[in-house]
Design an enzyme around this catalytic site. Structure first.
Site, mmCIF file in Angstrom:
data_model
loop_
_atom_site.group_PDB
_atom_site.id
_atom_site.type_symbol
_atom_site.label_atom_id
_atom_site.label_comp_id
_atom_site.label_asym_id
_atom_site.label_seq_id
_atom_site.Cartn_x
_atom_site.Cartn_y
_atom_site.Cartn_z
ATOM 1 N N TYR A 152 48.348 22.275 34.459
ATOM 2 C CA TYR A 152 49.553 21.840 33.738
ATOM 3 C C TYR A 152 49.710 20.320 33.778
ATOM 4 O O TYR A 152 50.276 19.727 32.865
ATOM 5 C CB TYR A 152 50.823 22.469 34.346
ATOM 6 C CG TYR A 152 50.959 23.958 34.115
ATOM 7 C CD1 TYR A 152 50.036 24.647 33.360
ATOM 8 C CD2 TYR A 152 52.015 24.664 34.665
ATOM 9 C CE1 TYR A 152 50.144 26.013 33.163
ATOM 10 C CE2 TYR A 152 52.145 26.032 34.466
ATOM 11 C CZ TYR A 152 51.199 26.697 33.720
ATOM 12 O OH TYR A 152 51.320 28.041 33.528
ATOM 13 N N ASP A 182 52.482 31.111 37.817
ATOM 14 C CA ASP A 182 53.398 31.229 36.682
ATOM 15 C C ASP A 182 53.334 32.657 36.129
ATOM 16 O O ASP A 182 54.360 33.320 35.899
ATOM 17 C CB ASP A 182 52.961 30.208 35.613
ATOM 18 C CG ASP A 182 53.991 30.024 34.521
ATOM 19 O OD1 ASP A 182 55.048 30.684 34.591
ATOM 20 O OD2 ASP A 182 53.746 29.233 33.596
ATOM 21 N N LYS A 223 40.384 31.982 41.740
ATOM 22 C CA LYS A 223 39.319 32.473 40.855
ATOM 23 C C LYS A 223 38.050 31.754 41.284
ATOM 24 O O LYS A 223 37.390 31.071 40.496
ATOM 25 C CB LYS A 223 39.726 32.165 39.396
ATOM 26 C CG LYS A 223 38.842 32.777 38.337
ATOM 27 C CD LYS A 223 38.983 34.268 38.188
ATOM 28 C CE LYS A 223 37.975 34.780 37.183
ATOM 29 N NZ LYS A 223 37.829 36.249 37.220
ATOM 30 N N ASP A 269 56.035 36.212 37.120
ATOM 31 C CA ASP A 269 56.754 36.960 36.084
ATOM 32 C C ASP A 269 56.373 38.438 36.125
ATOM 33 O O ASP A 269 57.221 39.314 35.934
ATOM 34 C CB ASP A 269 56.447 36.394 34.690
ATOM 35 C CG ASP A 269 57.446 35.322 34.293
ATOM 36 O OD1 ASP A 269 58.152 34.813 35.194
ATOM 37 O OD2 ASP A 269 57.528 34.989 33.099
ATOM 38 N N ASP A 305 42.410 38.054 38.685
ATOM 39 C CA ASP A 305 42.391 39.215 37.789
ATOM 40 C C ASP A 305 42.650 40.496 38.579
ATOM 41 O O ASP A 305 43.415 41.376 38.151
ATOM 42 C CB ASP A 305 41.081 39.304 36.984
ATOM 43 C CG ASP A 305 39.852 38.946 37.810
ATOM 44 O OD1 ASP A 305 40.006 38.442 38.937
ATOM 45 O OD2 ASP A 305 38.730 39.178 37.332
#
Ligand code: NAD
Length: 356
Positions: free
Chosen positions: A135, A246, A190, A250, A222
């Site tokens: 980001y 992020d 990852k 959620d 994943d």
């Protein structure tokens, strides 16, 4: 103890009012000062994060934030949009650690889209790094490709990067928090594909040795996304970077069924923090006494625990919320047949009563 109160827009005003009443009822000597932020900041002072509001936040020991955003400001240039206030506060106050608990109360299991036996009693905490990752990493932009599959075409690019100290400081938050819970940390990355993640895993592993009482495991993102819906109760604290956090936070939020129940904290290096519900300003129900104030009330409990060092008061609030749910009080977002439907103010009053 000075608390900056920033209600913001939409239901922010209604839910913060209830949270303030709860704070007042604790009998502590809080100094609370309110300032406009978001759309309200723009309307009052021409900027979503007016300098006076930022100064108040800087001077305070903790910040209680409602929510920002309103359709009437959608046409403003990006830098004046209400949501910029949150990014500005995170940046200016160096808030790098985002703590998002996902708790599924026994009484609310029916609100979850998963089977009750999978979510009942769920209590996990996602610790997300907030200042780094793809980001904010540079370089980023849109350019004409000189190599790759389609040279000469436009391409977008971002840079994922994390330095060792950045990983270490978020890791320490996760380990220290886990020590106060079930003493398990799952670090999500990852590392089978990304160099950034390889360094992340290396640092977390080294750090883990300093916390022998905490069990450290690693998981690819994943798989973590899959395990969160398959067996979420297997997790205690999940620590991860900005991008993965992020998305996973959620996902974890929705396991509990209602966004109106979820508090959050964003902390700096000294445990000063900004506390806010995980939801937005809900313009569709604003001003109608329909909003669930419990996420904000639970955010005040986090504030008392993490920034103001008043864990007993935090427990009192959390117990009061549990009591009103057991008694059957429900705002519309968590209502099921047979319960007592109440509005924002009535829910606030019920918590106050349970508190006393
Ligand atoms: P939202 O979270 O505001 O609302 C999503 C849905 O959940 C709506 O149907 C709303 O009525 C409901 N809801 C949210 N909070 C509730 C509560 N406490 N009680 C009962 N129902 C609740 O998300 P959105 O609709 O995508 O965004 C609305 C505005 O909020 C936008 O301007 C957005 O940019 C902003 N936003 C702000 C924040 C923040 O301040 N941190 C976060 C997310 C979105």
């Amino acid at each position: 103890m000075k608390i900056a109160i920033l209600p913001g827009d939409g239901i922010g005003i209604e839910i913060i009012r209830e949270a303030r009443l709860v704070l007042n009822a604790l009998g502590e000597n809080f100094e609370m000062e309110e300032a406009p932020v978001g759309g309200a900041g723009f309307a009052a002072k021409g900027h979503p994060l007016p300098p006076e509001t930022l100064q108040l936040a800087k001077d305070a020991d903790a910040i209680l934030f409602g929510a920002v955003g309103d359709f009437q400001y959608d046409a403003l240039p990006r830098e004046l949009r209400p949501e910029q206030a949150i990014l500005g506060l995170r940046k200016h106050l160096a808030l790098f650690a985002n703590l998002r608990p996902a708790i599924c109360y026994q009484e609310l299991t029916a609100a979850s889209s998963l089977k009750p036996e999978i979510v009942s009693g769920l209590d996990i905490l996602i610790v997300r790094e907030l200042n780094g990752d793809v980001y904010f990493g540079s370089p980023k932009g849109i350019r004409t490709a000189t190599d790759g599959l389609f040279p000469g075409s436009r391409e977008g690019f971002d840079t994922m990067r994390y330095s060792e100290p950045e990983v270490e400081r978020i890791g320490r938050v996760a380990f220290a928090t886990a020590q106060k819970r079930q003493k398990r940390v799952c670090s999500v990355d990852k590392s089978n594909v990304l160099e950034t993640s390889q360094l992340w895993r290396e640092v977390m592993t080294r750090l883990g040795k300093e916390y022998p009482d905490v069990e450290l495991t690693h998981m690819y993102v994943d798989n973590a996304a899959m395990q969160l819906v398959r067996a979420p109760k297997a997790f205690d604290v999940v620590v991860t970077g900005n991008l993965f956090g992020d998305i996973l936070s959620d996902e974890a939020a929705m396991l509990t069924g209602s966004i109106g129940m979820l508090p959050s904290a964003s902390l700096d290096m000294n445990n000063k923090g900004l506390y806010e519900p995980s939801h937005g300003s809900a313009p569709d129900i604003a001003g109608k006494n329909l909003a669930n104030p419990l996420a904000t009330i639970l955010s005040t409990a986090m504030m008392l625990r993490y920034s103001l060092n008043l864990p007993e008061q935090a427990n009192r609030i959390e117990k009061a919320v549990q009591t009103v749910l057991t008694a059957g009080y429900r705002t519309v977002d968590i209502y099921t047949t047979g319960c007592i439907k109440v509005g924002t103010q009535e829910m606030g009053k019920a918590v106050l009563k349970a508190l006393n």
